[in-house]
Enzyme design. Sequence first.
Site, PDB file in Angstrom:
ATOM      1  N   ASP A 160      32.481  50.758  21.403  1.00 47.34           N
ATOM      2  CA  ASP A 160      33.924  50.911  21.337  1.00 47.34           C
ATOM      3  C   ASP A 160      34.187  51.877  20.178  1.00 47.34           C
ATOM      4  O   ASP A 160      33.275  52.193  19.412  1.00 47.34           O
ATOM      5  CB  ASP A 160      34.573  49.546  21.099  1.00 47.34           C
ATOM      6  N   LEU A 161      35.415  52.313  20.018  1.00 48.37           N
ATOM      7  CA  LEU A 161      35.731  53.269  18.955  1.00 48.37           C
ATOM      8  C   LEU A 161      36.515  52.631  17.806  1.00 48.37           C
ATOM      9  O   LEU A 161      36.001  52.462  16.706  1.00 48.37           O
ATOM     10  CB  LEU A 161      36.519  54.446  19.536  1.00 48.37           C
ATOM     11  N   ASP A 162      37.752  52.242  18.094  1.00 46.69           N
ATOM     12  CA  ASP A 162      38.604  51.685  17.053  1.00 46.69           C
ATOM     13  C   ASP A 162      38.048  50.357  16.551  1.00 46.69           C
ATOM     14  O   ASP A 162      37.828  49.430  17.326  1.00 46.69           O
ATOM     15  CB  ASP A 162      40.021  51.458  17.590  1.00 46.69           C
ATOM     16  N   THR A 181      41.199  53.194  13.123  1.00 47.06           N
ATOM     17  CA  THR A 181      42.435  53.919  13.443  1.00 47.06           C
ATOM     18  C   THR A 181      43.586  52.934  13.621  1.00 47.06           C
ATOM     19  O   THR A 181      44.688  53.330  13.976  1.00 47.06           O
ATOM     20  CB  THR A 181      42.277  54.754  14.730  1.00 47.06           C
ATOM     21  N   LYS A 200      44.958  45.232  20.090  1.00 45.41           N
ATOM     22  CA  LYS A 200      43.591  45.741  19.959  1.00 45.41           C
ATOM     23  C   LYS A 200      42.866  45.696  21.303  1.00 45.41           C
ATOM     24  O   LYS A 200      42.857  44.681  21.978  1.00 45.41           O
ATOM     25  CB  LYS A 200      42.813  44.921  18.930  1.00 45.41           C
ATOM     26  N   GLY A 201      42.282  46.824  21.672  1.00 41.79           N
ATOM     27  CA  GLY A 201      41.426  46.864  22.850  1.00 41.79           C
ATOM     28  C   GLY A 201      42.137  47.060  24.171  1.00 41.79           C
ATOM     29  O   GLY A 201      41.486  47.119  25.212  1.00 41.79           O
ATOM     30  N   ILE A 202      43.478  47.160  24.167  1.00 43.84           N
ATOM     31  CA  ILE A 202      44.187  47.340  25.431  1.00 43.84           C
ATOM     32  C   ILE A 202      44.829  48.724  25.480  1.00 43.84           C
ATOM     33  O   ILE A 202      44.965  49.405  24.465  1.00 43.84           O
ATOM     34  CB  ILE A 202      45.237  46.245  25.669  1.00 43.84           C
ATOM     35  N   SER A 204      35.888  53.620  25.090  1.00 43.53           N
ATOM     36  CA  SER A 204      37.107  53.280  24.361  1.00 43.53           C
ATOM     37  C   SER A 204      38.314  53.346  25.285  1.00 43.53           C
ATOM     38  O   SER A 204      38.395  54.219  26.158  1.00 43.53           O
ATOM     39  CB  SER A 204      37.310  54.244  23.189  1.00 43.53           C
ATOM     40  N   ALA A 205      39.255  52.439  25.073  1.00 46.38           N
ATOM     41  CA  ALA A 205      40.498  52.466  25.841  1.00 46.38           C
ATOM     42  C   ALA A 205      41.388  53.621  25.384  1.00 46.38           C
ATOM     43  O   ALA A 205      42.362  53.964  26.056  1.00 46.38           O
ATOM     44  CB  ALA A 205      41.239  51.144  25.679  1.00 46.38           C
ATOM     45  N   SER A 206      41.037  54.228  24.258  1.00 46.60           N
ATOM     46  CA  SER A 206      41.847  55.305  23.700  1.00 46.60           C
ATOM     47  C   SER A 206      41.629  56.622  24.431  1.00 46.60           C
ATOM     48  O   SER A 206      40.508  57.106  24.542  1.00 46.60           O
ATOM     49  CB  SER A 206      41.525  55.482  22.212  1.00 46.60           C
ATOM     50  N   ASN A 250      42.578  59.255  23.210  1.00 42.59           N
ATOM     51  CA  ASN A 250      42.407  60.216  22.119  1.00 42.59           C
ATOM     52  C   ASN A 250      40.995  60.226  21.557  1.00 42.59           C
ATOM     53  O   ASN A 250      40.743  60.877  20.552  1.00 42.59           O
ATOM     54  CB  ASN A 250      43.395  59.898  20.996  1.00 42.59           C
ATOM     55  N   LYS A 253      39.899  47.118  29.836  1.00 39.78           N
ATOM     56  CA  LYS A 253      39.402  45.881  29.248  1.00 39.78           C
ATOM     57  C   LYS A 253      40.500  44.811  29.324  1.00 39.78           C
ATOM     58  O   LYS A 253      41.669  45.157  29.176  1.00 39.78           O
ATOM     59  CB  LYS A 253      39.003  46.112  27.786  1.00 39.78           C
ATOM     60  N   GLU A 308      31.575  45.869  20.114  1.00 38.26           N
ATOM     61  CA  GLU A 308      33.028  45.724  20.158  1.00 38.26           C
ATOM     62  C   GLU A 308      33.557  44.956  18.961  1.00 38.26           C
ATOM     63  O   GLU A 308      32.815  44.240  18.291  1.00 38.26           O
ATOM     64  CB  GLU A 308      33.439  44.976  21.434  1.00 38.26           C
ATOM     65  N   ASP A 309      34.868  45.092  18.720  1.00 35.87           N
ATOM     66  CA  ASP A 309      35.510  44.321  17.659  1.00 35.87           C
ATOM     67  C   ASP A 309      36.662  43.477  18.187  1.00 35.87           C
ATOM     68  O   ASP A 309      37.315  42.770  17.426  1.00 35.87           O
ATOM     69  CB  ASP A 309      36.034  45.255  16.565  1.00 35.87           C
TER      70      ASP A 309
END
Length: 221
Positions: A10-12, A18, A46-48, A117-119, A121, A148, A172-173
């Site tokens: 995952d990213l964030d 971020t 977070k995560g959506i 990542s769901a992002s 960006n 997710k 993941e976080d």
Amino acid sequence: MKKIEAVIFDLDGVIVDTAHFHFLAWRNLARELGVDFTLEFNEKLKGISRIESLEKILVLGNLQDKYFSEEKEALAAKKNNEYVELLKDMKECDIYLGIKELINELRENNIKVSLASASKNAPIILEALRITELFDYVVDPDSVSKGKPAPDIFLAGAKALGANPEKCVGVEDAEAGIKAILDANMFPVGVGTPSEMQKAGAKLIVTNTKDLTLDLIVRSI
């Protein structure tokens, strides 16, 4: 060494933080809508996806029936434009401790690396952090039918790498992300508060990314 074909990140909250930028952009939009937006509520996002996050904010303000889909898209785009501007201040030194070293270690051991990542960006963030070339594949969240906690984005990352999901590790976080990893039949690594990550179902938990190494992952599988 136990066979690991790929590690999907995952990213964030895993590679970089971020969340504060997201919070500032969502808070400013919420204020315009007359909604009281707090750090505590921000945790629920977070995560959506962006639209799902906006929907939750609208429900919070009892505004869920006020806007048409086109208006919601415009509101989400407005938030994202501010968020992207904030991201311009991000630098390589903002990468979480140990993450770049872990990715390099994976690559040295011929283990593929993907980003799920769901992002939307994510490419912009990776470029700002100067680590784009470290990833073999970055999943476009628009390319999967469900976000997710559905496993689609992690399965897409594994498929792109030609990896067997059962021989993949997901990092993941967020609870939604851990559930996605589990439903993808991958080994879930949780970064965060032990009680929260344990509740989510993570099988390896670290509170700090600097403690996450390939050796630790292999010994935990």
